[in-house]
Write an enzyme that holds these catalytic residues in place. Structure first.
Site, mmCIF file in Angstrom:
data_model
loop_
_atom_site.group_PDB
_atom_site.id
_atom_site.type_symbol
_atom_site.label_atom_id
_atom_site.label_comp_id
_atom_site.label_asym_id
_atom_site.label_seq_id
_atom_site.Cartn_x
_atom_site.Cartn_y
_atom_site.Cartn_z
ATOM 1 C CE1 TYR A 26 -9.452 -2.399 2.103
ATOM 2 C CE2 TYR A 26 -8.059 -2.366 0.353
ATOM 3 C CZ TYR A 26 -8.731 -1.647 1.280
ATOM 4 O OH TYR A 26 -8.416 -0.389 1.557
ATOM 5 C CD GLU A 48 -3.779 3.151 2.741
ATOM 6 O OE1 GLU A 48 -2.752 2.781 2.427
ATOM 7 O OE2 GLU A 48 -4.820 2.604 2.335
ATOM 8 C CD1 TRP A 56 -4.562 -3.598 1.057
ATOM 9 C CD2 TRP A 56 -3.335 -2.143 2.457
ATOM 10 N NE1 TRP A 56 -5.198 -3.173 1.660
ATOM 11 C CE2 TRP A 56 -4.922 -2.063 2.682
ATOM 12 C CE3 TRP A 56 -2.585 -1.358 3.370
ATOM 13 C CZ2 TRP A 56 -5.535 -1.444 3.567
ATOM 14 C CZ3 TRP A 56 -3.402 -0.412 4.095
ATOM 15 C CH2 TRP A 56 -4.775 -0.486 4.400
#
Length: 196
Positions: A26, A48, A56
């Site tokens: 990512y 988010e 995350w």
């Protein structure tokens, strides 16, 4: 505080992107890079918001399921979700089952559709781009909010968006390249085409 970390491949990376292979992929391929189109921007806002309070990596590992159950983040389809869809999603083990965040995703899709009359979500988000991007040398210099993320948060809330606080919006701005928060020395810094 930590500066860039040199990986086994000899490349310097932000510390969070140097460990787990999913984070590394990512970091190297997406974080800080502009995305294309309304659905991609709505996806990033949604993810988010779901990340708030979680790692995350948790969200990245559930990303394909989020895309599936939220109709590819097609704003019109998602905006039509009702109470039965919320209940269905609350039973979906492949995503984060948080009622307020699920309801926010639907509200944000509805607000995205309405925003089309004012030029659309993409232009709206990018209108909050600062004049200069930060240039952190280590993690202690990285911000979690900015004047622009605070203004974006307020503006989005005013038009019906939910779960778009200034910290979440700063993370969005980092994720899609509105700011370049790759550390100075990271091989990805300055590669988005936005901040030359």
């Amino acid at each position: 505080m930590a500066g860039p970390v040199i990986g086994d491949d000899g490349l310097a990376r932000c510390p969070w992107g140097a460990g787990d292979p999913v984070n590394l992929a990512y970091h190297d391929a997406e974080w800080g890079m502009p995305v294309d189109g309304e659905a991609a921007h709505l996806e990033r806002i949604t993810l988010e918001a779901f990340q708030s309070g979680l790692s995350w990596l948790t969200i990245l590992n559930k990303r394909e399921a989020f895309r599936e159950v939220f109709a590819g983040f097609d704003a019109e389809v998602l905006a039509a979700f009702g109470a039965s869809d919320t209940e269905r999603l609350m039973l979906e083990p492949r995503i984060v089952r948080n009622r307020r965040k699920i309801e926010a995703a639907v509200a944000n899709a509805r607000a995205t559709v309405m925003l089309r009359e004012q030029g659309g979500l993409v232009d709206f988000l990018w209108s909050f781009r600062p004049d200069r991007t930060p240039a952190p040398h280590d993690t202690s210099e990285m911000a979690t909010t900015s004047a622009e993320s605070l203004a974006l948060s307020r503006a989005l809330k005013k038009i019906g968006f939910a779960h778009v606080g200034p910290t979440t919006m700063y993370a969005l701005m980092e994720a899609i390249g509105i700011v370049d928060d790759h550390l100075v020395g990271c091989h990805r810094r300055g590669t988005s085409g936005v901040w030359a």
